[in-house]
Design a protein around this motif. Structure first.
Motif, PDB file in Angstrom:
ATOM      1  N   HIS A  72       9.423  -2.990   4.197  1.00  0.00           N
ATOM      2  CA  HIS A  72       9.237  -2.995   2.754  1.00  0.00           C
ATOM      3  C   HIS A  72      10.561  -3.287   2.071  1.00  0.00           C
ATOM      4  CE1 HIS A  72       5.234  -1.323   3.115  1.00  0.00           C
ATOM      5  NE2 HIS A  72       5.711  -0.426   3.960  1.00  0.00           N
ATOM      6  N   TRP A  79       5.845 -10.158  -0.306  1.00  0.00           N
ATOM      7  CA  TRP A  79       7.026 -10.063  -1.147  1.00  0.00           C
ATOM      8  C   TRP A  79       8.102 -11.088  -0.842  1.00  0.00           C
ATOM      9  CZ3 TRP A  79      11.593  -8.230   1.192  1.00  0.00           C
ATOM     10  CH2 TRP A  79      11.445  -7.534   2.388  1.00  0.00           C
ATOM     11  N   TRP A  88       3.281  -6.110  -7.985  1.00  0.00           N
ATOM     12  CA  TRP A  88       3.849  -5.371  -6.861  1.00  0.00           C
ATOM     13  C   TRP A  88       4.735  -6.248  -5.982  1.00  0.00           C
ATOM     14  CZ3 TRP A  88       4.600  -0.498  -5.918  1.00  0.00           C
ATOM     15  CH2 TRP A  88       4.854  -0.059  -4.627  1.00  0.00           C
ATOM     16  N   ASP A  89       4.440  -7.529  -5.893  1.00  0.00           N
ATOM     17  CA  ASP A  89       5.182  -8.414  -5.003  1.00  0.00           C
ATOM     18  C   ASP A  89       6.506  -8.911  -5.586  1.00  0.00           C
ATOM     19  OD1 ASP A  89       3.330  -8.159  -3.011  1.00  0.00           O
ATOM     20  OD2 ASP A  89       2.278 -10.008  -3.478  1.00  0.00           O
ATOM     21  N   GLN A  95      11.554  -1.619 -11.485  1.00  0.00           N
ATOM     22  CA  GLN A  95      10.721  -0.499 -11.910  1.00  0.00           C
ATOM     23  C   GLN A  95       9.781  -0.886 -13.029  1.00  0.00           C
ATOM     24  OE1 GLN A  95      10.822   1.960  -9.937  1.00  0.00           O
ATOM     25  NE2 GLN A  95       9.301   3.181 -10.975  1.00  0.00           N
ATOM     26  N   GLY A 151       2.389  -3.057 -13.379  1.00  0.00           N
ATOM     27  CA  GLY A 151       1.320  -3.290 -12.418  1.00  0.00           C
ATOM     28  C   GLY A 151       0.322  -2.148 -12.399  1.00  0.00           C
ATOM     29  N   TRP A 152       0.809  -0.923 -12.336  1.00  0.00           N
ATOM     30  CA  TRP A 152      -0.072   0.249 -12.338  1.00  0.00           C
ATOM     31  C   TRP A 152      -0.817   0.363 -13.665  1.00  0.00           C
ATOM     32  CZ3 TRP A 152      -1.854   2.645  -8.344  1.00  0.00           C
ATOM     33  CH2 TRP A 152      -1.105   2.715  -7.172  1.00  0.00           C
ATOM     34  N   ASN A 202      -1.270  -6.866  -7.135  1.00  0.00           N
ATOM     35  CA  ASN A 202      -0.347  -7.568  -6.248  1.00  0.00           C
ATOM     36  C   ASN A 202       0.565  -8.533  -6.990  1.00  0.00           C
ATOM     37  OD1 ASN A 202      -0.859  -6.454  -3.662  1.00  0.00           O
ATOM     38  ND2 ASN A 202      -2.831  -7.482  -3.679  1.00  0.00           N
ATOM     39  N   GLN A 246       8.293  -3.721 -13.432  1.00  0.00           N
ATOM     40  CA  GLN A 246       7.177  -4.457 -12.841  1.00  0.00           C
ATOM     41  C   GLN A 246       6.187  -3.504 -12.186  1.00  0.00           C
ATOM     42  OE1 GLN A 246       7.174  -7.349 -14.231  1.00  0.00           O
ATOM     43  NE2 GLN A 246       7.291  -8.673 -12.462  1.00  0.00           N
ATOM     44  N   VAL A 247       6.682  -2.485 -11.519  1.00  0.00           N
ATOM     45  CA  VAL A 247       5.809  -1.509 -10.863  1.00  0.00           C
ATOM     46  C   VAL A 247       4.985  -0.757 -11.903  1.00  0.00           C
ATOM     47  CG1 VAL A 247       5.771   0.599  -9.480  1.00  0.00           C
ATOM     48  CG2 VAL A 247       7.297  -1.268  -8.852  1.00  0.00           C
ATOM     49  N   ARG A 264      12.393  -2.673  -5.905  1.00  0.00           N
ATOM     50  CA  ARG A 264      11.405  -3.363  -6.726  1.00  0.00           C
ATOM     51  C   ARG A 264      11.788  -3.087  -8.177  1.00  0.00           C
ATOM     52  NH1 ARG A 264       6.851  -4.731  -3.565  1.00  0.00           N
ATOM     53  NH2 ARG A 264       6.566  -3.415  -1.762  1.00  0.00           N
TER      54      ARG A 264
END
Length: 161
Positions: free
Chosen positions: A108, A86, A29-30, A114, A120-121, A26, A116-117, A112
Motif C-alpha cells: 500500500h 494506485w 482512493w487511488d 487526506q 472519497g468517503w 476508487n 482525497q480520502v 494518500r
C-alpha cells in the motif's frame, strides 16, 4: 411484467449501484503521493503495468495492475509485488514510499492526500444515501402485496336489527 420489474429492481439496480459506488470510491482512493522515502519501510518502483477494464469489481473505467519491485529498507531484500490501482504506466521508474498490510500480503502507498480520502468517503456516503432512497422507490412496487405493510383491521360493528 411483474417478473421483469422484480428482475430489474432486485438484480440490475443493486449491481449498478455497487458499480457506481465502487467507481466513486476508487476514483478518490487511488490518488497517492510519493511519500517520505526516508521513513518508509519499503521503497516501491513500478516495472510494468497492465490495463484492466472497462467494467470490473472496482467499478466503471480502466485501472492498472502493475508489477512492482519493492525493496525492504530494514534488510535490503527485494521482492516483487502486484499492485492494483494506485500506480499507472506514467509511474514506471518512480519511487514511492510503501507499507504492507498486517499479514504482509499487499503493498500500500504510505501517503494518500487526506483531502482525497475524505472526499472519497463523503461522496460515497452521499451516493449510498441517495441510492437507498432510489432503490426503495423502485423496489417497493415490485414487492408482493402482502409484504408492503399491514392494513388496520376494520372495527367490528354489530349488525343492526
Amino acid at each position: 411484467m411483474k417478473v421483469l420489474h422484480r428482475i430489474f429492481a432486485f438484480l440490475l439496480v443493486p449491481a449498478l449501484g455497487y458499480l457506481l459506488g465502487a467507481t466513486i470510491f476508487n476514483h478518490f482512493w487511488d490518488e497517492v503521493e510519493p511519500g517520505d522515502l526516508a521513513n518508509a519501510p519499503y521503497i516501491a518502483t513500478a516495472k510494468s503495468c497492465e490495463r484492466h477494464g472497462p467494467v470490473t469489481l472496482r467499478g466503471f473505467g480502466y485501472y492498472y495492475r502493475c508489477q512492482t519491485q519493492a525493496r525492504d529498507k530494514a534488510d535490503g531484500s527485494v521482492g516483487t509485488w502486484a499492485v492494483t490501482g494506485w500506480l499507472e504506466p506514467s509511474d514506471i521508474g518512480k519511487e514511492y514510499a510503501a507499507n504492507t498490510a498486517k499479514r504482509g500480503r499487499d503493498l500500500h502507498p504510505q501517503a494518500r492526500p487526506q483531502s482525497q480520502v475524505v472526499m472519497g468517503w463523503l461522496f460515497t456516503l452521499v451516493f449510498a444515501i441517495v441510492f437507498i432512497i432510489a432503490f426503495a422507490k423502485i423496489a417497493g412496487p415490485a414487492l408482493p402485496e402482502g409484504r408492503r405493510g399491514r392494513r388496520m383491521p376494520k372495527r367490528y360493528e354489530p349488525p343492526t336489527t
